[in-house]
Design a protein around this motif. Structure first.
Motif, PDB file in Angstrom:
ATOM      1  N   ASP A 131      13.861  -0.016  -9.829  1.00  0.00           N
ATOM      2  CA  ASP A 131      12.815   0.989  -9.602  1.00  0.00           C
ATOM      3  C   ASP A 131      13.351   2.367  -9.226  1.00  0.00           C
ATOM      4  O   ASP A 131      12.737   3.090  -8.454  1.00  0.00           O
ATOM      5  CB  ASP A 131      11.847   0.497  -8.515  1.00  0.00           C
ATOM      6  N   ASP A 132      14.476   2.781  -9.822  1.00  0.00           N
ATOM      7  CA  ASP A 132      15.049   4.075  -9.465  1.00  0.00           C
ATOM      8  C   ASP A 132      14.510   5.249 -10.271  1.00  0.00           C
ATOM      9  O   ASP A 132      14.823   6.394  -9.959  1.00  0.00           O
ATOM     10  CB  ASP A 132      16.573   4.026  -9.612  1.00  0.00           C
ATOM     11  N   HIS A 133      13.739   5.014 -11.319  1.00  0.00           N
ATOM     12  CA  HIS A 133      13.171   6.137 -12.074  1.00  0.00           C
ATOM     13  C   HIS A 133      12.143   6.888 -11.238  1.00  0.00           C
ATOM     14  O   HIS A 133      11.503   6.330 -10.334  1.00  0.00           O
ATOM     15  CB  HIS A 133      12.512   5.639 -13.362  1.00  0.00           C
ATOM     16  N   GLU A 134      11.948   8.157 -11.586  1.00  0.00           N
ATOM     17  CA  GLU A 134      10.979   9.007 -10.896  1.00  0.00           C
ATOM     18  C   GLU A 134       9.779   9.319 -11.786  1.00  0.00           C
ATOM     19  O   GLU A 134       9.045  10.265 -11.535  1.00  0.00           O
ATOM     20  CB  GLU A 134      11.651  10.315 -10.454  1.00  0.00           C
ATOM     21  N   GLY A 135       9.587   8.535 -12.810  1.00  0.00           N
ATOM     22  CA  GLY A 135       8.464   8.708 -13.715  1.00  0.00           C
ATOM     23  C   GLY A 135       8.271   7.444 -14.535  1.00  0.00           C
ATOM     24  O   GLY A 135       9.048   6.487 -14.448  1.00  0.00           O
ATOM     25  N   PHE A 140       0.824  -1.190   0.000  1.00  0.00           N
ATOM     26  CA  PHE A 140       0.000   0.000   0.000  1.00  0.00           C
ATOM     27  C   PHE A 140       0.862   1.245   0.000  1.00  0.00           C
ATOM     28  O   PHE A 140       0.631   2.169   0.746  1.00  0.00           O
ATOM     29  CB  PHE A 140      -0.911  -0.001   1.226  1.00  0.00           C
ATOM     30  N   ALA A 141       1.911   1.251  -0.806  1.00  0.00           N
ATOM     31  CA  ALA A 141       2.792   2.385  -0.785  1.00  0.00           C
ATOM     32  C   ALA A 141       3.662   2.413  -2.007  1.00  0.00           C
ATOM     33  O   ALA A 141       4.122   1.396  -2.448  1.00  0.00           O
ATOM     34  CB  ALA A 141       3.694   2.314   0.438  1.00  0.00           C
ATOM     35  N   SER A 142       3.895   3.647  -2.526  1.00  0.00           N
ATOM     36  CA  SER A 142       4.835   3.770  -3.613  1.00  0.00           C
ATOM     37  C   SER A 142       4.759   5.127  -4.231  1.00  0.00           C
ATOM     38  O   SER A 142       3.838   5.877  -4.018  1.00  0.00           O
ATOM     39  CB  SER A 142       4.551   2.722  -4.671  1.00  0.00           C
ATOM     40  N   ARG A 143       5.735   5.402  -5.105  1.00  0.00           N
ATOM     41  CA  ARG A 143       5.736   6.626  -5.868  1.00  0.00           C
ATOM     42  C   ARG A 143       5.322   6.322  -7.289  1.00  0.00           C
ATOM     43  O   ARG A 143       5.912   6.765  -8.245  1.00  0.00           O
ATOM     44  CB  ARG A 143       7.134   7.237  -5.855  1.00  0.00           C
ATOM     45  N   LEU A 144       4.292   5.504  -7.486  1.00  0.00           N
ATOM     46  CA  LEU A 144       3.914   5.047  -8.820  1.00  0.00           C
ATOM     47  C   LEU A 144       2.665   5.737  -9.318  1.00  0.00           C
ATOM     48  O   LEU A 144       1.868   6.257  -8.547  1.00  0.00           O
ATOM     49  CB  LEU A 144       3.688   3.536  -8.806  1.00  0.00           C
ATOM     50  N   PRO A 145       2.419   5.711 -10.649  1.00  0.00           N
ATOM     51  CA  PRO A 145       1.235   6.320 -11.224  1.00  0.00           C
ATOM     52  C   PRO A 145       0.011   5.460 -11.026  1.00  0.00           C
ATOM     53  O   PRO A 145       0.040   4.419 -10.395  1.00  0.00           O
ATOM     54  CB  PRO A 145       1.599   6.440 -12.711  1.00  0.00           C
ATOM     55  N   SER A 146      -1.112   5.866 -11.670  1.00  0.00           N
ATOM     56  CA  SER A 146      -2.408   5.311 -11.325  1.00  0.00           C
ATOM     57  C   SER A 146      -2.618   3.872 -11.693  1.00  0.00           C
ATOM     58  O   SER A 146      -3.596   3.278 -11.294  1.00  0.00           O
ATOM     59  CB  SER A 146      -3.503   6.137 -12.001  1.00  0.00           C
ATOM     60  N   GLY A 199      -1.589  12.362  -2.436  1.00  0.00           N
ATOM     61  CA  GLY A 199      -0.165  12.632  -2.591  1.00  0.00           C
ATOM     62  C   GLY A 199       0.697  11.406  -2.697  1.00  0.00           C
ATOM     63  O   GLY A 199       1.910  11.511  -2.885  1.00  0.00           O
ATOM     64  N   SER A 200       0.096  10.225  -2.615  1.00  0.00           N
ATOM     65  CA  SER A 200       0.906   9.008  -2.634  1.00  0.00           C
ATOM     66  C   SER A 200       1.114   8.446  -4.031  1.00  0.00           C
ATOM     67  O   SER A 200       1.886   7.521  -4.206  1.00  0.00           O
ATOM     68  CB  SER A 200       0.250   7.928  -1.763  1.00  0.00           C
ATOM     69  N   LYS A 201       0.409   8.925  -5.025  1.00  0.00           N
ATOM     70  CA  LYS A 201       0.478   8.411  -6.398  1.00  0.00           C
ATOM     71  C   LYS A 201       0.093   6.941  -6.477  1.00  0.00           C
ATOM     72  O   LYS A 201       0.561   6.202  -7.342  1.00  0.00           O
ATOM     73  CB  LYS A 201       1.863   8.614  -7.002  1.00  0.00           C
ATOM     74  N   MET A 202      -0.747   6.528  -5.569  1.00  0.00           N
ATOM     75  CA  MET A 202      -1.218   5.153  -5.617  1.00  0.00           C
ATOM     76  C   MET A 202      -2.334   5.040  -6.634  1.00  0.00           C
ATOM     77  O   MET A 202      -2.898   6.041  -7.063  1.00  0.00           O
ATOM     78  CB  MET A 202      -1.688   4.744  -4.222  1.00  0.00           C
ATOM     79  N   PRO A 203      -2.671   3.831  -7.072  1.00  0.00           N
ATOM     80  CA  PRO A 203      -3.692   3.659  -8.102  1.00  0.00           C
ATOM     81  C   PRO A 203      -5.021   4.285  -7.724  1.00  0.00           C
ATOM     82  O   PRO A 203      -5.413   4.269  -6.558  1.00  0.00           O
ATOM     83  CB  PRO A 203      -3.818   2.144  -8.228  1.00  0.00           C
ATOM     84  N   LEU A 204      -5.722   4.782  -8.717  1.00  0.00           N
ATOM     85  CA  LEU A 204      -6.976   5.488  -8.478  1.00  0.00           C
ATOM     86  C   LEU A 204      -8.195   4.587  -8.538  1.00  0.00           C
ATOM     87  O   LEU A 204      -9.299   5.037  -8.329  1.00  0.00           O
ATOM     88  CB  LEU A 204      -7.129   6.620  -9.503  1.00  0.00           C
ATOM     89  N   GLN A 205      -8.007   3.304  -8.837  1.00  0.00           N
ATOM     90  CA  GLN A 205      -9.148   2.409  -8.912  1.00  0.00           C
ATOM     91  C   GLN A 205      -9.758   2.170  -7.536  1.00  0.00           C
ATOM     92  O   GLN A 205      -9.065   2.250  -6.523  1.00  0.00           O
ATOM     93  CB  GLN A 205      -8.743   1.053  -9.533  1.00  0.00           C
ATOM     94  N   SER A 253       6.999   6.283  -1.611  1.00  0.00           N
ATOM     95  CA  SER A 253       6.820   7.711  -1.871  1.00  0.00           C
ATOM     96  C   SER A 253       7.005   8.478  -0.567  1.00  0.00           C
ATOM     97  O   SER A 253       6.832   7.941   0.532  1.00  0.00           O
ATOM     98  CB  SER A 253       5.419   7.985  -2.422  1.00  0.00           C
ATOM     99  N   ASP A 254       7.356   9.753  -0.689  1.00  0.00           N
ATOM    100  CA  ASP A 254       7.484  10.581   0.510  1.00  0.00           C
ATOM    101  C   ASP A 254       6.170  10.667   1.270  1.00  0.00           C
ATOM    102  O   ASP A 254       6.147  10.702   2.502  1.00  0.00           O
ATOM    103  CB  ASP A 254       7.957  11.992   0.131  1.00  0.00           C
ATOM    104  N   ALA A 255       5.055  10.702   0.519  1.00  0.00           N
ATOM    105  CA  ALA A 255       3.745  10.847   1.170  1.00  0.00           C
ATOM    106  C   ALA A 255       3.479   9.707   2.142  1.00  0.00           C
ATOM    107  O   ALA A 255       2.930   9.917   3.229  1.00  0.00           O
ATOM    108  CB  ALA A 255       2.637  10.915   0.115  1.00  0.00           C
ATOM    109  N   LEU A 256       3.858   8.494   1.765  1.00  0.00           N
ATOM    110  CA  LEU A 256       3.614   7.359   2.653  1.00  0.00           C
ATOM    111  C   LEU A 256       4.777   7.099   3.601  1.00  0.00           C
ATOM    112  O   LEU A 256       4.575   6.582   4.700  1.00  0.00           O
ATOM    113  CB  LEU A 256       3.307   6.104   1.836  1.00  0.00           C
ATOM    114  N   ARG A 257       5.971   7.476   3.192  1.00  0.00           N
ATOM    115  CA  ARG A 257       7.115   7.270   4.071  1.00  0.00           C
ATOM    116  C   ARG A 257       6.960   8.083   5.359  1.00  0.00           C
ATOM    117  O   ARG A 257       7.426   7.676   6.425  1.00  0.00           O
ATOM    118  CB  ARG A 257       8.408   7.655   3.357  1.00  0.00           C
TER     119      ARG A 257
END
Length: 453
Positions: free
Chosen positions: A75-79, A2-8, A421-427, A392-396
């Motif tokens: 997983d070092d990319h930021e996008g 339940f955490a990450s800097r990933l897109p939707s 702010g967590s960039k977690m999936p929107l589903q 992600s910083d939001a969850l960290r």
């Protein structure tokens, strides 16, 4: 999980969030399943034993093609990661991302980041490595193509001839020429001078009606093929810069094209989800492969030309046998992996909902992190607190604790509302009964030893 800097579309949560979409799909063969978003790029090592994929979920995954299992998640990319190329006999890879960077990876010893190339002012959409492995070219939405010295790890040249976003680059087999394709509908053909001088523009090819998405040289380097938003592929004579073939077979934009090592075949894929196999000397489709339920973003032949890998918007890479023209697998697809032992019946609704999670989440003490963090002991754990996972910083920095109630609210409200702010999936998972069954099953299989299962 339940955490990450990933897109939707991330699989850090996707394995749970998109279950409602995935459960209805029957198990499939020939799938490399583990990404949590569109798979945008795919490359195969020269020995044909491994594949490397790039995804909208910010990750690059290295796969064993024999077992169809993930070897390493980078997983070092930021996008979102849009393209990947392998070189140095498969010992290294170079990936291109929405974060504006290229990242150089060592694939030895589990894989690690070696260098970050910066300079682009926008999304990097395409990447290619010269045959000798000494130079790379990148295409970006800042309107430029950049050449890089992979040995000195520095930028060499900026090519700004295009009048729009640049989507694709390709080196010739002899490393002496470069093709670039852009949203300005043109393809530009460059000569790379001996001695490393600035590339010289040889021709501009303008037959496409809309943007160019993909390019490939044919063996011999005298011809090339391009794929476009205008629903066509086109063959080019590079000496004259003239179009010599117009190939129509897709319904909608064509995103990907690849040429077999012997030059007899091309494969193309696009928004219609179909993969067309073309006999190039006859300029006709001889077969269409169906399997992806979403657009096909990238294609790669294996070095022996007997198999084709296709990367899709359905979050998987599929493996095709080109003799039988069917998907192939290693004793079954990743989605069929055995579920952990549990007191609950394996055919329960909770087990069914969890079935798509096993490719990206382990649940045992020694399972480790995969595309997502391990779920072992998740109940009672503070969000973002698991050592060794890149949150992600939001969850960290969150005080949220994962409990039955918080996990239920996460899927009931959606991460955008529950963890902004967590960039977690929107589903969302709208069914309260499904959420209850899933949570009950998770409690059973993720409980640490000594606790009630």
């Amino acid at each position: 999980m339940f955490a990450s800097r990933l897109p939707s579309t991330s699989l850090l949560l996707g394995a749970l969030c998109v279950l409602a979409l995935l459960v209805a799909a029957p198990p499939a063969r020939g799938e490399l399943r583990g990404h949590g978003g569109f798979v945008k790029g795919v490359a195969v090592t020269p020995d044909g034993r491994r594949a490397v994929t790039a995804s909208f979920d910010y990750t690059v995954i290295v796969w064993d093609l024999e077992t169809q299992q993930a070897i390493e998640v980078l997983d070092d990319h930021e996008g979102a990661v849009n393209a990947v190329a392998v070189f140095d006999e498969g010992r290294r890879a170079l990936s291109a991302s929405d974060d504006g960077t290229l990242r150089l990876w060592s694939l030895a010893d589990g894989g690690h980041l070696e260098h970050v190339f910066t300079g682009h002012g926008g999304k990097v959409a395409g990447v290619a490595v010269a045959p000798d492995g000494r130079q790379a070219a990148s295409a970006a939405w800042d309107g430029t193509v950049r050449l890089w010295d992979l040995v000195a790890r520095e930028q060499l040249f900026v090519l700004d001839e295009h009048q729009g976003n640049v989507n694709a680059v390709a080196f010739s087999h002899d490393g002496r020429h470069l093709l670039t394709g852009s949203y300005d509908s043109t393809i530009r053909y460059f000569e790379l001078p001996d001695g490393g001088g600035r590339p010289r523009l040889m021709a501009t090819m303008e037959a496409h009606d809309f943007g160019v998405n993909a390019l490939a040289f044919l063996p011999g380097d005298g011809q090339a093929i391009s794929a476009s938003v205008d629903e066509t592929l086109r063959l080019w004579d590079l000496a004259s810069g003239e179009e010599i073939g117009l190939l129509r077979g897709h319904k909608g934009p064509v995103f990907a094209v690849a040429v077999s090592p012997d030059g007899q075949w091309a494969a193309s894929g696009g928004v219609d989800g179909a993969i067309n196999l073309w006999r190039l000397d006859e300029q006709r489709v001889v077969a269409t492969l169906y399997g992806h339920r979403q657009p096909v973003w990238a294609l790669a032949f294996t070095p022996d030309g007997r198999r084709l890998l296709s990367a899709g918007g359905d979050e998987v890479t599929r493996v095709w046998d080109l003799v039988s023209r069917r998907e192939i697998g290693a004793s079954g697809a990743v989605a069929d992996a055995a579920l952990p032992a549990a007191a609950e019946a394996p055919d329960s609704r909770g087990a069914e909902l969890f079935r798509k999670c096993v490719a990206c989440h382990s649940v045992t003490a020694d399972g480790g992190n995969r595309a997502g963090p391990t779920l072992y002991g998740v109940f009672g754990r503070r969000a973002g607190a698991l050592d060794g996972y890149n949150y992600s910083d939001a969850l960290r920095h969150s005080d949220l604790v994962w409990t039955e109630e918080t996990i239920d609210r996460l899927f009931a409200l959606g991460p955008d509302a529950f963890t902004p702010g967590s960039k977690m999936p929107l589903q969302r998972m709208p069914s309260a009964e499904d959420r209850e069954d899933l949570i009950a099953y998770l409690k059973t299989i993720t409980a640490p030893e000594g606790q009630t299962r």
